[in-house]
Write an enzyme that holds these catalytic residues in place. Structure first.
Site, mmCIF file in Angstrom:
data_model
loop_
_atom_site.group_PDB
_atom_site.id
_atom_site.type_symbol
_atom_site.label_atom_id
_atom_site.label_comp_id
_atom_site.label_asym_id
_atom_site.label_seq_id
_atom_site.Cartn_x
_atom_site.Cartn_y
_atom_site.Cartn_z
ATOM 1 C CE LYS A 10 -3.998 -2.091 2.390
ATOM 2 N NZ LYS A 10 -4.877 -1.969 3.594
ATOM 3 C CE1 TYR A 50 -9.536 -2.559 0.548
ATOM 4 C CE2 TYR A 50 -8.840 -0.441 -0.341
ATOM 5 C CZ TYR A 50 -8.554 -1.620 0.340
ATOM 6 O OH TYR A 50 -7.275 -1.849 0.810
ATOM 7 N NE ARG A 103 -2.249 -5.531 7.294
ATOM 8 C CZ ARG A 103 -3.420 -6.039 6.934
ATOM 9 N NH1 ARG A 103 -3.956 -7.037 7.618
ATOM 10 N NH2 ARG A 103 -4.060 -5.555 5.882
ATOM 11 C CG ASN A 113 -3.534 -2.176 7.076
ATOM 12 O OD1 ASN A 113 -3.434 -1.868 5.891
ATOM 13 N ND2 ASN A 113 -4.568 -2.837 7.545
ATOM 14 C CD GLU A 127 -9.043 -8.983 -3.470
ATOM 15 O OE1 GLU A 127 -9.845 -8.746 -2.560
ATOM 16 O OE2 GLU A 127 -7.848 -9.305 -3.254
HETATM 17 P P1 IDP Z 1 -7.709 -6.788 5.875
HETATM 18 O O1 IDP Z 1 -6.942 -5.775 5.054
HETATM 19 O O2 IDP Z 1 -6.886 -7.310 7.019
HETATM 20 O O3 IDP Z 1 -8.304 -7.886 5.037
HETATM 21 P P2 IDP Z 1 -10.402 -5.693 6.074
HETATM 22 O O4 IDP Z 1 -11.307 -5.910 7.226
HETATM 23 O O5 IDP Z 1 -10.701 -6.408 4.801
HETATM 24 O O6 IDP Z 1 -8.910 -6.008 6.576
HETATM 25 O O7 IDP Z 1 -10.379 -4.126 5.801
HETATM 26 C C1 IDP Z 1 -9.804 -3.609 4.627
HETATM 27 C C2 IDP Z 1 -8.949 -2.422 4.994
HETATM 28 O O8 IDP Z 1 -9.775 -1.382 5.521
HETATM 29 C C3 IDP Z 1 -7.914 -2.675 6.089
HETATM 30 O O9 IDP Z 1 -6.716 -3.233 5.607
HETATM 31 C C4 IDP Z 1 -7.688 -1.292 6.631
HETATM 32 O O10 IDP Z 1 -6.798 -0.552 5.781
HETATM 33 C C5 IDP Z 1 -9.056 -0.672 6.528
HETATM 34 N N1 IDP Z 1 -9.794 -0.793 7.792
HETATM 35 C C6 IDP Z 1 -10.349 -1.903 8.319
HETATM 36 N N2 IDP Z 1 -10.948 -1.645 9.486
HETATM 37 C C7 IDP Z 1 -10.761 -0.331 9.725
HETATM 38 C C8 IDP Z 1 -11.154 0.561 10.788
HETATM 39 O O11 IDP Z 1 -11.792 0.165 11.766
HETATM 40 N N3 IDP Z 1 -10.762 1.856 10.645
HETATM 41 C C9 IDP Z 1 -10.053 2.324 9.585
HETATM 42 N N4 IDP Z 1 -9.670 1.525 8.561
HETATM 43 C C10 IDP Z 1 -10.012 0.220 8.636
#
Ligand code: IDP
Ligand code: MG
Length: 134
Positions: A10, A50, A103, A113, A127
């Site tokens: 990212k 997304y 991470r 992240n 994807e």
């Molecule tokens: P993942 O990347 O570990 O699969 P997902 O739940 O699919 O996590 O969420 C996609 C992305 O959305 C995360 O990598 C993160 O960048 C962002 N994200 C997820 N939860 C939050 C949150 O509570 N606050 C802000 N950003 C979030």
């Protein structure tokens, strides 16, 4: 069984010159770089990628962020590639990520992240198609 998965390095990680260090982790764990490109996606592409998160409160920030600068899209190939990549990434929130995961080592926060990884074989196909099929 050999599978493919999509990884994204990212914008926060690209900006901090971490491409090589992250790819090293994949290669050290027997994941093969099948395809790779550096691109700066626009907001419309981000919303499509997304879409599954469109109802979440952080959706707009997420799309703004992923389109804020260049990222590196990688197709990883190998045995159990989807789960292996998820294990190497660590938890979404770096505060919960196990020591040695990408991470844990490199992420700044839950939103910045450092990496994305497909969460299933089916989503990996969708994807990879989105990023690599023109
Ligand atoms: P993942 O990347 O570990 O699969 P997902 O739940 O699919 O996590 O969420 C996609 C992305 O959305 C995360 O990598 C993160 O960048 C962002 N994200 C997820 N939860 C939050 C949150 O509570 N606050 C802000 N950003 C979030
Ligand atoms: Mg996810």
């Amino acid at each position: 069984m050999s599978e493919k998965t999509l990884s994204l390095i990212k914008p926060d990680a690209v900006e901090r010159n971490l491409i090589g260090k992250i790819i090293q982790i994949f290669e050290d764990n027997n994941l093969i770089i099948d395809q790779m490109k550096k691109i700066h996606v626009d907001i419309e592409f981000a919303k499509k990628f997304y879409a599954i998160h469109s109802s979440k409160p952080f959706f707009k920030d997420l799309c703004d962020y992923i389109s804020s600068g260049p990222l590196v899209a990688i197709v990883l190939k190998g045995d159990n590639a989807v789960q292996k990549n998820r294990d190497l990434m660590g938890s979404t929130n770096p505060k919960d990520a196990k020591p040695g995961t990408i991470r844990n080592l490199y992420a700044i926060s839950i939103d910045k992240n450092s990496v994305h990884g497909s969460d299933s074989v089916e989503n990996a196909i969708i994807e990879i198609d989105l990023f690599f099929k023109n």
